[in-house]
Every structure is written in structure tokens, then in C-alpha cells.
Scaffold this motif. Structure first.
Motif, PDB file in Angstrom:
ATOM      1  N   GLN A  51       0.803  -1.086   0.014  1.00  0.00           N
ATOM      2  CA  GLN A  51       0.105   0.150   0.100  1.00  0.00           C
ATOM      3  C   GLN A  51       0.889   1.436  -0.064  1.00  0.00           C
ATOM      4  O   GLN A  51       0.513   2.306  -0.636  1.00  0.00           O
ATOM      5  CB  GLN A  51      -1.130   0.005   1.118  1.00  0.00           C
ATOM      6  N   ILE A  52       2.270   1.243   0.699  1.00  0.00           N
ATOM      7  CA  ILE A  52       2.903   2.399   0.819  1.00  0.00           C
ATOM      8  C   ILE A  52       3.823   2.434  -0.130  1.00  0.00           C
ATOM      9  O   ILE A  52       4.313   3.597  -0.893  1.00  0.00           O
ATOM     10  CB  ILE A  52       3.562   2.374   2.114  1.00  0.00           C
ATOM     11  N   PRO A  84       0.714   7.941  -0.902  1.00  0.00           N
ATOM     12  CA  PRO A  84       1.345   7.378   0.283  1.00  0.00           C
ATOM     13  C   PRO A  84       2.539   8.128   0.989  1.00  0.00           C
ATOM     14  O   PRO A  84       2.829   7.732   2.005  1.00  0.00           O
ATOM     15  CB  PRO A  84       2.095   6.256  -0.408  1.00  0.00           C
ATOM     16  N   VAL A  85       3.099   9.216   0.172  1.00  0.00           N
ATOM     17  CA  VAL A  85       3.868  10.078   1.080  1.00  0.00           C
ATOM     18  C   VAL A  85       3.246  11.095   1.749  1.00  0.00           C
ATOM     19  O   VAL A  85       3.614  11.477   3.010  1.00  0.00           O
ATOM     20  CB  VAL A  85       5.136  10.477   0.054  1.00  0.00           C
ATOM     21  N   ARG A  86       2.484  11.762   1.218  1.00  0.00           N
ATOM     22  CA  ARG A  86       1.772  13.048   1.370  1.00  0.00           C
ATOM     23  C   ARG A  86       0.559  12.690   2.598  1.00  0.00           C
ATOM     24  O   ARG A  86       0.514  13.547   3.716  1.00  0.00           O
ATOM     25  CB  ARG A  86       1.073  13.945   0.256  1.00  0.00           C
ATOM     26  N   GLY A 116      -0.016   6.610  10.280  1.00  0.00           N
ATOM     27  CA  GLY A 116      -1.308   7.129  10.627  1.00  0.00           C
ATOM     28  C   GLY A 116      -1.280   8.371   9.753  1.00  0.00           C
ATOM     29  O   GLY A 116      -0.711   8.658   8.639  1.00  0.00           O
ATOM     30  N   PRO A 117      -2.745   8.974   9.566  1.00  0.00           N
ATOM     31  CA  PRO A 117      -2.884  10.283   8.669  1.00  0.00           C
ATOM     32  C   PRO A 117      -1.962  11.055   8.990  1.00  0.00           C
ATOM     33  O   PRO A 117      -1.082  11.408  10.164  1.00  0.00           O
ATOM     34  CB  PRO A 117      -4.130  10.743   9.424  1.00  0.00           C
ATOM     35  N   ALA A 118      -1.542  11.795   7.948  1.00  0.00           N
ATOM     36  CA  ALA A 118      -0.225  12.817   7.734  1.00  0.00           C
ATOM     37  C   ALA A 118      -0.096  13.786   9.021  1.00  0.00           C
ATOM     38  O   ALA A 118       0.896  14.181   9.394  1.00  0.00           O
ATOM     39  CB  ALA A 118       0.033  13.392   6.345  1.00  0.00           C
ATOM     40  N   LYS A 119      -1.200  14.289   9.349  1.00  0.00           N
ATOM     41  CA  LYS A 119      -1.143  15.752  10.331  1.00  0.00           C
ATOM     42  C   LYS A 119      -1.460  14.986  11.810  1.00  0.00           C
ATOM     43  O   LYS A 119      -1.723  15.958  12.450  1.00  0.00           O
ATOM     44  CB  LYS A 119      -2.371  16.539   9.786  1.00  0.00           C
TER      45      LYS A 119
END
Length: 330
Positions: A105-106, A119-121, A263-266
Motif C-alpha cells: 500500500q505504501i 502514500p508520502v503526503r 497514521g494520517p499525515a497531520k
């Protein structure tokens, strides 16, 4: 002080109090309950059963004890885990939805599929729990006793070897392709709808080779029904001590499909760091490590920076493999 002055003074005091309350309410972290104040969900990209689900449930049990709040497993299978990945990428970044990702997935998904997340952002790495290497598993029909036997046959008979895999763009295909490229072997790739039917045809002698996860072939180790030629990890596995590594023949070869929490980026950095710190302690526990190793999983415990570096390294590894195979996003 007359009545007008008194009223003016009261209005000023009221305004001042209101402004102070607004400022206090707007202050960072004010009135926010400490994390975690409610259950935390760990999304698994596959149906129950299998290595990823097993790892997640072991981690959830111990994280529940560490933080005093339930860590709940949510299985959201489908589309090679991309449905689950998109769900987590769009989830609130408050630390209450995590994702037990795999390399697919990543790393490889953007190379082989049209996806609706970055997958990065869209993700922050938290901790890489463990790596699951592959085993080059051969049918007994060709009587391969070693990796050298396979390589000699493959080079002498270009295109003759039939190599099964669990679907285009998946790691059972890409891990096999990486080995074949390094060995200089031309083979015929045979897609299946999953790993189980591919392994079944190896057992039946219908295909020659399959790059299987360790847990898939452990029940057949020593039975004589298949030949376990080599593992894709950089070192021999404790559960398969007599099976050599591919790296012993082709130095530098190392492939695994890791399981890591993201986890979610933020997500707040302090929450990321707390989860990573507790998870690292868990992975260091002898009992926990033994459970993973028994299933052929290599405990890792790579936290944010090391995990991010692994992801970058894996992208560099798999991009030329995907390009050489001619796999286009679909």
C-alpha cells in the motif's frame, strides 16, 4: 462614581472577561482531553487471518495495556489493501485511527495501480513492526535440490519455468521477478487470484515455482511435498535454519513485505512519538519476538526516521523491477 460611570465600568469588565475566555478557549490544547481518551482503531487491509492480522492483534492487545484504552482491530479487506489505505488517509488526524500497512500500500501500489491517495503526503510513518520474507518454493517434479539447480536449469531452458504469483503488481510477483532478473533467468509468469491456488498448483506439479510467504509454506517444511530452495531475507530464519538465503548466492539480495503502523499525515508529533516509544518496548519483549519469529516474521522496531528511510529505499528497489516487467497502473 455616578450611575453612567458605573455602567461603563461594568461593560468594560464584561468585555474584558469575554475576551479572556475567548483567548483561553482558542489556546492550543485547551479543553482537549489527553490522548487517548477513547478507543483507538487499527485498520488492517486484509480479512481476518494471516500475518498482518495476527501482528495487529498482538500489537493491539499490548497497546491496550500500555495506554489503558482499547486498541480495536478493524479489518477492511479488498483491492490489495488499497480500500483500507484510502480510508485511513481520509480519517481525522487525531491519533484515533491508525493503519497496519504493508509494503504494497505504501511502496508498490502507486507503481502498479491508479490510487486515490498519496502514500508520502497522506501518511506519517510511526513504527515498522516486522518483516515477512519470501521463500522460493519449487515443485518436486524438476527435482531441484538447491538454488544452483534452479538457476542452471533456468538458464539452460529460457522461458521453460512457470512461475505462479498471486496477482499482477503484488509482492509474490515482484519478489519472484527481482530474483529472476538477478539470476538472469527468463521465465513464464502465471497469475492466480491468490496465493493459495498458486501454492496448490506447485504442490500438484502444475507450475514450477512460487515466491511464498514463510507462513504459507511452514506446514509443508520437511514433508517432501515441495522444495524450499531459499529465503529472501538477508539472514537465515530461525524457523527454517537449513534453508539458505538467496543472498548467499546473490549477495545483497533482500526482500520482505513489512508490516508497519502509520497514521494520517497531520497526526500530532507527540502522539506519533508516544505510540512509537511504547511499540518499540513491545517489540523488544522476548515473548512478543518469539511469537513473531515462530511465524517466520523478523521483528524490526524501526521508528519514524528509520521507517521512512526504509520506505525510500524500497521505492528505489521496486521501481526498476516494475518498469522492467512492463506493469502499468490500472
Amino acid at each position: 462614581m455616578n450611575i453612567s460611570q458605573l455602567r461603563a465600568r461594568l461593560r468594560a469588565i464584561t468585555r474584558g472577561a469575554a475576551l479572556a475566555l475567548c483567548a483561553l478557549a482558542a489556546a492550543p490544547g485547551h479543553a482537549q482531553e489527553p490522548w487517548p481518551s477513547r478507543p483507538v482503531t487499527i485498520v488492517v487491509p486484509f480479512a481476518p487471518g494471516g500475518n498482518t492480522d495476527m501482528i495487529t492483534r498482538l500489537m493491539a492487545e499490548r497497546l491496550t495495556k500500555a495506554f489503558g484504552k482499547p486498541f480495536v482491530v478493524d479489518n477492511r479487506g479488498g483491492a490489495a489493501g488499497l480500500i483500507a489505505a484510502e480510508y485511513v488517509a481520509r480519517a481525522p488526524a487525531d491519533g484515533y485511527v491508525l493503519f497496519m500497512s504493508t509494503l504494497t500500500q505504501i511502496v508498490t501500489a502507486p507503481m502498479t495501480n491508479k490510487i486515490r491517495y498519496d502514500p508520502v503526503r497522506d501518511f506519517v510513518p510511526i513504527i515498522n513492526v516486522g518483516g515477512n520474507p519470501f521463500v522460493l518454493t519449487a515443485s518436486t517434479r524438476n527435482n531441484f535440490k538447491s538454488l544452483d539447480d534452479l538457476v542452471r536449469y533456468g538458464k539452460a531452458h529460457p522461458g521453460a519455468l512457470n512461475v505462479g504469483h498471486a496477482g499482477n503488481g503484488g509482492l509474490t510477483q515482484l519478489s519472484a521477478l527481482l530474483f529472476l532478473n538477478r539470476a538472469g533467468i527468463q521465465a513464464t509468469m502465471v497469475p492466480y487470484r491468490g496465493g493459495a491456488p498458486a501454492l496448490a498448483d506447485v504442490l500438484a506439479g502444475q507450475i514450477d515455482l512460487y515466491s511464498a510467504s514463510v507462513s504459507e509454506v511452514m506446514p509443508y517444511n520437511g514433508t517432501g511435498k515441495v522444495s524450499l530452495l531459499a529465503v529472501s531475507s538477508d539472514k537465515r530464519l530461525p524457523v527454517l535454519p537449513n534453508v539458505p538465503t538467496i543472498a548467499e548466492t546473490f549477495p545483497g539480495h533482500e526482500v520482505d513485505t513489512w508490516n508497519g503502523l502509520v497514521g494520517p499525515a497531520k497526526m500530532p508529533p507527540e502522539i506519533v512519538d508516544r505510540i512509537a516509544a511504547e511499540s518499540k518496548k513491545i517489540i523488544a519483549e522476548p515473548e512478543f519476538r518469539a511469537r513473531l519469529e515462530k511465524a517466520g516474521i523478523i521483528p524490526l522496531g524501526e521508528t519514524r526516521d528509520a521507517f521512512a528511510q526504509r520506505i525510500q529505499k524500497d521505492r528505489a528497489k521496486w521501481k526498476p523491477v516494475v518498469e522492467a516487467a512492463g506493469i502499468q497502473p490500472e
